[in-house]
Design an enzyme around this catalytic site. Structure first.
Site, PDB file in Angstrom:
ATOM      1  N   CYS A  61       0.835  -1.209   0.000  1.00  0.00           N
ATOM      2  CA  CYS A  61       0.000   0.000   0.000  1.00  0.00           C
ATOM      3  C   CYS A  61       0.868   1.258   0.000  1.00  0.00           C
ATOM      4  O   CYS A  61       1.760   1.424   0.839  1.00  0.00           O
ATOM      5  CB  CYS A  61      -0.927   0.023   1.203  1.00  0.00           C
ATOM      6  N   SER A  72     -11.345  -5.433  -3.641  1.00  0.00           N
ATOM      7  CA  SER A  72      -9.965  -5.855  -3.872  1.00  0.00           C
ATOM      8  C   SER A  72      -9.751  -7.292  -3.429  1.00  0.00           C
ATOM      9  O   SER A  72     -10.048  -7.662  -2.282  1.00  0.00           O
ATOM     10  CB  SER A  72      -8.995  -4.936  -3.115  1.00  0.00           C
ATOM     11  N   CYS A 128      -4.314  14.028  -8.003  1.00  0.00           N
ATOM     12  CA  CYS A 128      -4.237  12.603  -8.359  1.00  0.00           C
ATOM     13  C   CYS A 128      -3.972  11.779  -7.115  1.00  0.00           C
ATOM     14  O   CYS A 128      -3.254  12.211  -6.201  1.00  0.00           O
ATOM     15  CB  CYS A 128      -3.123  12.387  -9.383  1.00  0.00           C
ATOM     16  N   ASP A 129      -4.537  10.585  -7.098  1.00  0.00           N
ATOM     17  CA  ASP A 129      -4.358   9.661  -5.988  1.00  0.00           C
ATOM     18  C   ASP A 129      -2.887   9.333  -5.744  1.00  0.00           C
ATOM     19  O   ASP A 129      -2.454   9.179  -4.601  1.00  0.00           O
ATOM     20  CB  ASP A 129      -5.144   8.384  -6.316  1.00  0.00           C
ATOM     21  N   CYS A 132       9.028   8.116 -27.581  1.00  0.00           N
ATOM     22  CA  CYS A 132       7.580   7.901 -27.633  1.00  0.00           C
ATOM     23  C   CYS A 132       6.980   8.454 -28.931  1.00  0.00           C
ATOM     24  O   CYS A 132       5.984   7.932 -29.438  1.00  0.00           O
ATOM     25  CB  CYS A 132       6.889   8.551 -26.439  1.00  0.00           C
ATOM     26  N   CYS A 175       6.731   5.837 -31.535  1.00  0.00           N
ATOM     27  CA  CYS A 175       6.187   4.548 -31.100  1.00  0.00           C
ATOM     28  C   CYS A 175       4.822   4.313 -31.753  1.00  0.00           C
ATOM     29  O   CYS A 175       3.952   5.188 -31.708  1.00  0.00           O
ATOM     30  CB  CYS A 175       6.048   4.506 -29.589  1.00  0.00           C
ATOM     31  N   CYS A 223       1.069   6.051 -17.389  1.00  0.00           N
ATOM     32  CA  CYS A 223       0.822   6.875 -16.201  1.00  0.00           C
ATOM     33  C   CYS A 223       2.133   7.519 -15.743  1.00  0.00           C
ATOM     34  O   CYS A 223       3.160   6.838 -15.636  1.00  0.00           O
ATOM     35  CB  CYS A 223       0.259   6.006 -15.089  1.00  0.00           C
ATOM     36  N   CYS A 248       7.464   0.328 -20.177  1.00  0.00           N
ATOM     37  CA  CYS A 248       7.468   0.609 -21.617  1.00  0.00           C
ATOM     38  C   CYS A 248       7.575  -0.666 -22.456  1.00  0.00           C
ATOM     39  O   CYS A 248       6.778  -0.907 -23.365  1.00  0.00           O
ATOM     40  CB  CYS A 248       8.612   1.565 -21.951  1.00  0.00           C
TER      41      CYS A 248
END
Length: 376
Positions: free
Chosen positions: A22, A122, A274-275, A315, A318, A328, A348
């Site tokens: 966690c 979960s 964002c979390d 990228c 790609c 992310c 990646c």
């Protein structure tokens, strides 16, 4: 202002479990003034009233933790009362709860079913895998309690899906995990989440998985799913890819070109982008002192959204960039907002292998769905 959803932490980082991987438990250190963190009625009222006042076509309230069911049934009953009081005519409101499932009661399961909540529960596979990383405070495995919670939800016909974190405990057993969820638990809605936690030097924490492991895991499940279950089992990753192929729209924030899909609201009304980035330097404000438009236009929020397109130079060439979007940012930089985001995702090479393997058949599925739709 672009529509956004809310990811609400009504009990902060408080939790009755002590999962080894966690990343949020230590966020309680942001609020050391008390050991117990609970959202007050005043904060909940401010949250619901202000959010529902926004002229969005749909409003999504997602509750997460820590463990949101520590709030008890009365909190969620009050939430629904407030939503009914402040909703505009014709408003579309969605309520979701992500939970470890161990605190579900018959009354809570009935309430969630009656009020059309969607629960994400979960579970990391069968007991011998799940209990390796998901013990309670005493160190005892939580698997049996989760299964009991799922039985309660099923007995009340409550809507739920299963969330499986793929860590070193289960990454080597993809088909064991998948078949357990599908056959033993009889679940038809699944989400697999990669455990990628980086240390300050960019190396992996012990429970995190490698790119090769993630690719092996997803490809093994895809082959089983595509051969036997594509009409009967929904796996979020595969659904998201098909949806993007069909519509061009991202149904998951990792596939989006902008990281501003939602706000995190902590128990006291503090707001973060964002979390994965609930950090002091990224606090945007507080619901009691700022309006949503101020939070949206905050320079930090603008900067946070822009980082998604600050990807590695490779990228640009790609073939999978339109789907991956550089992955992310947490998988590029860890939880450190100040690290240079122009580096490759830790996963990646995994995503390249995964897309190369699954895109051809998923493109055929997308074309089949498009043809079906055009003949209606």
């Amino acid at each position: 202002m672009t529509p956004f959803s809310l990811l609400i932490k009504p009990a902060g980082a408080d939790c009755n479990l002590r999962c080894a991987y966690c990343f949020y438990l230590d966020r309680a250190e942001l609020y050391p003034e008390t050991q117990i963190h609970r959202m007050s009625e005043a904060t909940l009222t401010r949250l619901v009233r202000s959010y529902l006042a926004l002229p969005f076509p749909a409003h999504t309230f997602a509750f997460q933790g820590g463990e949101p069911l520590l709030m008890g049934e009365a909190f969620f009953q009050n939430l629904v009362r407030l939503q009914k009081r402040y909703a505009r005519p014709g408003a579309q409101i969605t309520n979701c709860v992500q939970t470890n499932g161990t605190l579900l009661t018959p009354a809570l399961a009935r309430f969630f079913a009656n009020e059309n909540f969607l629960l994400g529960v979960s579970i990391d596979g069968p007991a011998e895998l799940h209990n390796l990383r998901r013990p309670n405070r005493n160190g005892d495995g939580s698997h049996a309690m989760v299964v009991d919670g799922l039985k309660l939800l099923r007995s009340e016909n409550a809507a739920f899906n299963l969330l499986t974190l793929v860590s070193q405990s289960n990454v080597h057993h993809p088909l064991t995990v998948y078949r357990y969820l599908r056959d033993t638990l009889n679940c038809r809605f699944m989400q697999f989440i990669e455990c990628v936690e980086l240390m300050d030097d960019g190396s992996l924490l012990p429970d995190a998985i490698t790119a090769q492991q993630w690719a092996d895991f997803i490809i093994a499940i895809f082959d089983e799913w595509y051969a036997h279950d594509k009409q009967t089992v929904s796996i979020r990753l595969f659904d998201s890819i098909v949806n993007k192929l069909l519509s061009g729209n991202a149904h998951s924030c990792a596939m989006s070109g902008d990281c501003r899909a939602y706000f995190v609201v902590e128990h006291n009304g503090d707001v973060y982008p964002c979390d994965f980035f609930v950090r002091p330097e990224l606090k945007l404000g507080n619901l009691h002192t700022e309006d949503w438009d101020e939070l949206w236009e905050h320079p930090l929020h603008t900067r946070f959204g822009a980082r998604k397109h600050e990807w590695h130079e490779d990228c640009h060439s790609c073939p999978y960039l339109s789907l991956c979007q550089g992955d992310c940012p947490k998988n590029r930089t860890g939880h450190d907002f100040n690290r240079d985001s122009r580096q490759k995702s830790h996963l990646c090479e995994a995503w390249k292998r995964i897309y190369a393997h699954i895109l051809p058949p998923l493109k055929r599925e997308a074309e089949h769905l498009r043809a079906q739709h055009s003949h209606r």
